[in-house]
Motif scaffolding. Structure first.
Motif, mmCIF file in Angstrom:
data_model
loop_
_atom_site.group_PDB
_atom_site.id
_atom_site.type_symbol
_atom_site.label_atom_id
_atom_site.label_comp_id
_atom_site.label_asym_id
_atom_site.label_seq_id
_atom_site.Cartn_x
_atom_site.Cartn_y
_atom_site.Cartn_z
ATOM 1 N N VAL A 332 8.012 -4.317 4.335
ATOM 2 C CA VAL A 332 7.261 -3.542 3.185
ATOM 3 C C VAL A 332 7.204 -4.343 2.057
ATOM 4 C CG1 VAL A 332 6.697 -1.430 1.901
ATOM 5 C CG2 VAL A 332 7.012 -1.457 4.581
ATOM 6 N N SER A 333 6.222 -4.843 1.162
ATOM 7 C CA SER A 333 6.312 -5.181 0.087
ATOM 8 C C SER A 333 5.683 -4.348 -1.188
ATOM 9 C CB SER A 333 5.299 -6.490 -0.428
ATOM 10 O OG SER A 333 4.917 -6.957 -1.699
ATOM 11 N N VAL A 334 6.198 -3.884 -2.226
ATOM 12 C CA VAL A 334 5.672 -2.721 -2.867
ATOM 13 C C VAL A 334 5.449 -3.480 -4.418
ATOM 14 C CG1 VAL A 334 6.168 -0.637 -4.228
ATOM 15 C CG2 VAL A 334 6.742 -0.881 -1.603
ATOM 16 N N GLY A 335 4.460 -3.642 -5.079
ATOM 17 C CA GLY A 335 4.165 -4.342 -6.284
ATOM 18 C C GLY A 335 2.738 -4.435 -6.712
ATOM 19 N N LEU A 367 6.167 -7.161 14.737
ATOM 20 C CA LEU A 367 6.286 -7.396 13.441
ATOM 21 C C LEU A 367 5.263 -6.993 12.645
ATOM 22 C CD1 LEU A 367 8.554 -10.606 13.468
ATOM 23 C CD2 LEU A 367 9.347 -7.991 13.163
ATOM 24 N N ARG A 368 5.148 -6.407 11.493
ATOM 25 C CA ARG A 368 4.061 -6.024 10.529
ATOM 26 C C ARG A 368 4.489 -5.906 9.309
ATOM 27 N NH1 ARG A 368 -0.977 -4.325 11.294
ATOM 28 N NH2 ARG A 368 -0.639 -4.317 13.517
ATOM 29 N N LEU A 369 3.598 -6.860 8.321
ATOM 30 C CA LEU A 369 3.741 -6.867 6.863
ATOM 31 C C LEU A 369 2.760 -5.885 6.202
ATOM 32 C CD1 LEU A 369 4.999 -8.420 4.444
ATOM 33 C CD2 LEU A 369 3.096 -10.218 4.640
ATOM 34 N N VAL A 370 3.367 -5.229 5.288
ATOM 35 C CA VAL A 370 2.744 -3.979 4.846
ATOM 36 C C VAL A 370 2.646 -4.271 3.176
ATOM 37 C CG1 VAL A 370 1.979 -1.495 4.250
ATOM 38 C CG2 VAL A 370 2.971 -2.466 6.601
ATOM 39 N N LEU A 371 1.689 -4.741 2.603
ATOM 40 C CA LEU A 371 1.578 -4.999 1.217
ATOM 41 C C LEU A 371 0.989 -3.696 0.375
ATOM 42 C CD1 LEU A 371 -0.051 -8.425 1.480
ATOM 43 C CD2 LEU A 371 2.359 -7.781 1.263
ATOM 44 N N ILE A 372 1.787 -2.991 -0.250
ATOM 45 C CA ILE A 372 1.598 -1.736 -0.956
ATOM 46 C C ILE A 372 1.397 -2.141 -2.537
ATOM 47 C CG2 ILE A 372 2.098 0.516 -1.372
ATOM 48 C CD1 ILE A 372 3.735 0.480 1.112
ATOM 49 N N GLY A 373 0.402 -1.567 -3.340
ATOM 50 C CA GLY A 373 0.355 -1.922 -4.674
ATOM 51 C C GLY A 373 -0.821 -1.191 -5.393
ATOM 52 N N ASP A 401 -1.173 -5.291 6.814
ATOM 53 C CA ASP A 401 -1.931 -4.362 6.313
ATOM 54 C C ASP A 401 -1.807 -4.380 4.566
ATOM 55 O OD1 ASP A 401 -2.477 -3.250 8.777
ATOM 56 O OD2 ASP A 401 -0.737 -1.962 8.872
ATOM 57 N N PHE A 402 -2.921 -4.058 4.045
ATOM 58 C CA PHE A 402 -2.853 -3.837 2.691
ATOM 59 C C PHE A 402 -3.177 -2.170 2.392
ATOM 60 C CE2 PHE A 402 -4.178 -8.150 3.240
ATOM 61 C CZ PHE A 402 -3.799 -8.669 2.109
ATOM 62 N N LYS A 403 -2.290 -1.397 1.532
ATOM 63 C CA LYS A 403 -2.594 -0.236 1.246
ATOM 64 C C LYS A 403 -2.498 -0.088 -0.595
ATOM 65 C CE LYS A 403 -0.314 1.597 5.148
ATOM 66 N NZ LYS A 403 -1.560 2.437 5.797
ATOM 67 N N LEU A 404 -3.471 0.060 -1.049
ATOM 68 C CA LEU A 404 -3.932 0.120 -2.426
ATOM 69 C C LEU A 404 -3.972 1.528 -2.910
ATOM 70 C CD1 LEU A 404 -7.031 -2.140 -2.175
ATOM 71 C CD2 LEU A 404 -4.458 -2.891 -2.193
ATOM 72 N N ASN A 405 -3.327 1.684 -4.115
ATOM 73 C CA ASN A 405 -3.213 2.937 -5.056
ATOM 74 C C ASN A 405 -3.011 4.010 -4.049
ATOM 75 O OD1 ASN A 405 -3.937 1.187 -7.044
ATOM 76 N ND2 ASN A 405 -6.169 1.464 -6.675
ATOM 77 N N ILE A 406 -1.926 3.988 -3.289
ATOM 78 C CA ILE A 406 -1.665 5.115 -2.267
ATOM 79 C C ILE A 406 -0.792 6.266 -2.881
ATOM 80 C CG2 ILE A 406 -1.826 3.630 -0.209
ATOM 81 C CD1 ILE A 406 1.302 3.706 -0.201
ATOM 82 N N PRO A 407 -0.863 7.470 -2.730
ATOM 83 C CA PRO A 407 -0.053 8.373 -3.148
ATOM 84 C C PRO A 407 1.447 8.289 -3.022
ATOM 85 C CG PRO A 407 -1.224 9.281 -1.585
ATOM 86 C CD PRO A 407 -1.790 7.973 -1.750
#
Length: 526
Positions: A332-335, A367-373, A401-407
């Motif tokens: 997981v990446s957070v930024g 494996l899975r890469l999750v990009l959160i930001g 996976d891209f997860k944008l502006n999540i709570p």
């Protein structure tokens, strides 16, 4: 001989005439310059008197002092915004007789929606209302508005935006919480306000100068400049002149807070105000993660949970590699999706990791890469589209996976479920996302520079708290090493990391922030 003397005499007369002409021009120009300077001083004095009168009238009407925060992107949802809301919450609790204002450039939203967004994203609730002043010309500080000389353009634009803010509301204390140092002299010398600043990242730094001197292409040093020695030399001069102006503007601040040891070094070198400067680590919501128990990853009681996680991530396969390890590993990446976060490096390193792991058991499908930001604007959204295209190009789109502006609750769930927390920004000023990963029990792999290297991913009581890397190959190798560790070895690192993050808690930030601003706030209440 006589002819030579004649020519010499003629030259002397011409030279004298030229000097008389120049003198006749210099004297009027000097008087004109003095007159224009006097007019400018009188104009500035008149503006200061006018603004001072507006502040007195406002204070008489409100019955108390006001503190204003300059944060044009207060609805963005990044680490800088968390500093803003935690600062407001701390001051509101401590000073009930003071009113608070936020200058924001967000359009299309109401103040209530902004506050509710802060509650959802950061789990922060303000004890009383805050007033928002909506600025109309935020485009003046957008990097996209200045294709060339971006730093200078944005800084000049911030001065105009600051002037718009000052004329809309004149506070008693002005706090720049987003790094627009060139607004400080406007509020101090024209508005007559006390000023404070919280610096997340120096606008220009010695590291940026070294990048240009070494002709190293990066997101802030285009290829055509790095390849040209003349353009590189011109840019070095430009950066040096800008650094001088930046230092003069920043030194106007009565109180200077910086978010890390790395930022402290640069601000002391540029602003040269050590007696007014202190490190105040940004608030990280570690408490929200600390209630999640750390368990052995191969604990029988968690077997069902990991199977469910595997199904959620699209991989229900059993890991037949032995050791009772997880069925699926999420990285997981957070930024925020900004260029300096270097999401491209994350995707390319992930591709190399997949190549290393192959298609066998415990390989690609596990494996899975999750990009959160957060996405602040259209430019950020376009950058996400570009990153999606890169995933397609590298053949990893099915594993990213891209997860944008999540709570916040979804962010927390993703971090708790992750095996590795990925961070790739070069010279990250601090790294709130890194701290949150450590608090959640995720093993951190951060860039070997800036705040993560100096303040966060450091040994705690002699024990390892995470990993550092600085290239595609070293990131891929580090991720492979982490995944190869036994569950018990990973658990030991996770425990050490979690034990180390209490110094970055909301409570620590509140205590340090209030201590730093007490000298100014106490004067306001008199």
């Amino acid at each position: 001989m006589a002819e030579h003397e004649h020519h010499h005499h003629h030259f002397s007369l011409c030279f004298c005439d030229l000097m008389r002409l120049l003198w006749s021009l210099v004297v009027p120009c000097a008087y004109l310059s003095l007159l224009l300077t006097l007019v400018l001083l009188l104009l500035l004095l008149g503006l200061r008197v006018w603004l001072h009168g507006r502040r007195k009238a406002r204070r008489a009407q409100d019955g108390g002092p006001a503190v204003a925060f300059f944060h044009p992107y207060c609805n963005a949802g990044g680490g800088g915004e968390r500093v803003l809301w935690c600062s407001l919450r701390a001051l509101m609790h401590r000073y009930p007789g003071v009113s608070f204002v936020v200058y924001t450039g967000d359009q299309g939203v109401t103040g209530e929606q902004i506050v509710e967004g802060a509650r959802q994203r950061f789990n922060i609730t303000l004890p009383r209302p805050v007033t928002f002043v909506f600025l109309r010309h935020r485009v003046l500080v957008e990097a996209s508005s200045y294709p060339h000389f971006t730093l200078l353009g944005q800084s000049a634009g911030s001065m105009f935006l600051g002037w718009e803010a000052l004329t809309a509301f004149v506070p008693d204390l002005y706090v720049d919480s987003m790094g627009y140092a060139f607004t400080l002299p406007i509020f101090r010398y024209l508005g007559g306000c006390k000023v404070a600043s919280y610096v997340h990242y120096p606008t220009v730094s010695t590291d940026m100068l070294s990048v240009v001197r070494e002709r190293n292409p990066r997101f802030n040093n285009a290829d055509f400049i790095s390849r040209n020695p003349v353009l590189s030399a011109v840019k070095v001069v430009y950066y040096c002149c800008f650094a001088l102006l930046y230092g003069l503007a920043g030194s106007c601040s009565d109180v200077i807070m910086v978010n890390s040891t790395w930022t402290l070094g640069h601000i002391l070198a540029l602003w040269r105000s050590p007696s007014r400067t202190s490190v105040v680590y940004p608030p990280c919501d570690v408490r929200a993660f600390l209630d999640v128990p750390l368990e052995e990853e191969d604990d029988d009681d968690l077997e069902e949970g990991w199977e469910e996680l595997g199904r959620e991530l699209g991989s229900g396969e059993e890991d037949e590699s032995g050791g009772g390890d997880r069925k699926c590993h999420s990285i997981v990446s957070v930024g925020q999706f900004r260029p300096e976060k270097d999401h491209q490096l994350q995707i390319r390193a992930f591709r190399k990791l997949l190549d290393r792991k192959g298609d066998g058991p415990g390989g690609r499908e596990s494996l899975r890469l999750v990009l959160i930001g957060g996405c602040r604007n259209q430019e950020d959204e376009d950058r996400v589209l570009m990153l999606r295209g890169l995933c397609q190009e590298l053949g990893v789109a099915d594993r990213v996976d891209f997860k944008l502006n999540i709570p916040f609750e979804e962010l927390k769930r993703e971090l708790v479920d992750a095996t590795i927390g990925l961070h790739t920004m070069w010279n990250e000023h601090f790294g709130i996302g890194v701290v949150e990963c450590m608090a959640a029990g995720t093993i951190v792999l951060a860039h070997k520079s800036g705040g993560p290297k100096l303040d966060i991913v450091v040994p705690h009581e002699g024990r390892q708290t995470g990993f550092l890397a600085d290239s595609e190959d070293s990131y891929a190798a580090a991720m492979e090493s982490i995944l190869a560790l036994s569950p018990s070895a990973r658990l030991e690192i996770r425990r050490s990391a979690r034990d180390s993050v209490n110094r970055f808690s909301d409570q620590e930030f509140q205590a340090c922030f209030l201590a730093a601003t007490e000298s100014l706030m106490s004067k306001l209440e008199r």
